[in-house]
Enzyme design. Structure first.
Site, PDB file in Angstrom:
ATOM      1  CB  SER A  48      -0.970  -0.054   1.277  1.00  0.00           C
ATOM      2  OG  SER A  48      -0.069   0.024   2.241  1.00  0.00           O
ATOM      3  CG  ASP A 354      -4.478   5.363   7.311  1.00  0.00           C
ATOM      4  OD1 ASP A 354      -3.133   5.220   7.765  1.00  0.00           O
ATOM      5  OD2 ASP A 354      -4.996   4.763   6.103  1.00  0.00           O
ATOM      6  CG  HIS A 357      -1.451   3.719   4.930  1.00  0.00           C
ATOM      7  ND1 HIS A 357      -2.517   3.101   5.399  1.00  0.00           N
ATOM      8  CD2 HIS A 357      -0.637   2.801   4.247  1.00  0.00           C
ATOM      9  CE1 HIS A 357      -2.640   1.921   4.979  1.00  0.00           C
ATOM     10  NE2 HIS A 357      -1.415   1.514   4.114  1.00  0.00           N
TER      11      HIS A 357
END
Length: 380
Positions: A48, A354, A357
């Site tokens: 990600s 978040d 991340h």
């Protein structure tokens, strides 16, 4: 298979000091150097941290194609990036003069310009361990390598064999993963932790990383790159420039989610950070061996240190919040649990977007460090 070259940023473990004396990289000079060295594009593999939206097009819950993700992109349009805005690879591609936003290979809107200048095969929730990706139905590194083969075929059809050969031979290959192997696999699931000690699992991941480079289909246009990690005999066959940059893992114990689980927002988890630190040293050691034994240009990009520095000395970078993310409460929300929640008003004050991340601003800082390393290691 991961084919010929891999690379991009990551970590060294000594506490990093963002020294103001280290001059910022002139974008114009970087572009001149990239052109001089015939660097054609960036090709990205990972999780990600570098997935621009490939997971939007596969059957997995690990997606970020909804607000508030992407709220700081043009038209506040979520793309699948696990960020409020751009990723580090977007900033790198832009600085080198390619594209402003890298496209995911599975993006149906992908075009010729994208194909020639910047493609990501990354899949959120993936890792060096295939089990990690399988736990979340993400694309394994082997699958990402398979798509690189499809990319090669499309490229040859678009621009011809010779142009495609030059594009791939002179590309900057980037790989960024490893976090999920530890946090969503080893320390949560029981399989690997029963099979391996932490150090043994680190070695397992290192072997996987460099075996993907070794086995690949490294016969890109009948050129073979082959190396065997962990054995006394290492062989490389092939011709042409090789530029490798590997991104290791960040300080795992500083993520807001981990602080919440530990019920201590005041400091990072030193034990987890030590795991990340030692793993990164192993990556760095193998890359140095590649350079020493085979003359391959390799860059180890230290994001561990720059993130740790931002967490420990936030005011140096203009941050005010280091223990919470910007989405929702900032303590546990990421991915689907962040969907539709309100976000903080000033994202530039947060190290994390978040609970897992980094924010776009932090990605930009990471990209700047990566570009310095690329400038020294790959473009000199």
């Amino acid at each position: 298979m991961l084919m010929r070259l891999i690379f991009i940023f990551l970590l060294a473990l000594v506490p990093f000091h963002h020294n103001a004396a280290v001059e910022a990289i002139e974008v114009s000079e970087l572009r001149k150097l990239a052109a001089k060295n015939n660097v054609t594009c960036i090709l990205v593999f990972g999780d990600s941290s570098v997935d621009p939206g490939n997971n939007n097009h596969i059957s997995t819950i690990n997606k970020a194609d909804y607000l508030p993700y992407g709220m700081d992109l043009p038209n506040s349009q979520p793309t699948g990036r696990f960020s409020n805005g751009k990723l580090a690879t977007d900033f790198i591609a832009e600085a080198l003069g390619y594209v402003n936003l890298t496209r995911g290979f599975l993006d149906p809107q992908i075009n010729k310009v994208d194909m020639l200048h910047g493609i990501s095969f990354a899949s959120a929730a993936s890792g060096y361990d295939d089990l990690t990706a399988n736990l979340s139905n993400a694309m394994t590194l082997a699958k990402q390598r398979e798509y690189l083969g499809h990319y090669e075929i499309h490229l040859r059809q678009m621009v011809g064999a010779e142009k495609a050969k030059e594009t791939m031979k002179n590309a900057l290959y980037i790989i960024s993963m490893g976090t999920n192997d530890f946090l969503q696999n080893y320390f949560v699931e029981l399989v690997r932790s029963k099979q391996y000690t932490v150090e043994q699992y680190q070695n397992f991941l290192i072997h996987s990383l460099f075996t993907h480079v070794k086995l690949a289909r490294i016969s890109l246009f009948n050129q073979i790159l082959l190396f065997s990690i962990g054995t006394s005999k290492r062989i490389i066959h092939g011709q042409g420039a090789r530029r490798i940059a590997v991104v290791g893992v960040p300080p795992l114990g500083c993520e807001p989610l981990l602080r919440t689980i530990r019920d201590d927002e005041t400091k990072c988890d030193d034990d987890l950070n030590k795991v990340a630190f030692s793993f990164n040293l192993k990556i760095k050691r193998e890359l140095q061996a590649l350079k020493r034994l085979f003359g391959i240009k390799a860059s180890y990009i230290d994001i561990y240190s720059i993130i740790l520095e931002a967490v420990q000395n936030p005011h140096k970078f203009g941050f005010t919040e280091t223990s919470k993310g910007c989405c929702g409460t900032g303590t546990t929300e990421y991915g689907e649990t962040c969907k539709g929640l309100k976000a903080c008003a000033d994202r530039t004050k947060f190290v994390f977007w978040d609970a897992v991340h980094p924010s776009e601003k932090m990605y930009k800082i990471m990209a700047d460090e990566a570009l310095k390393a690329i400038n020294v290691d790959l473009l000199d």
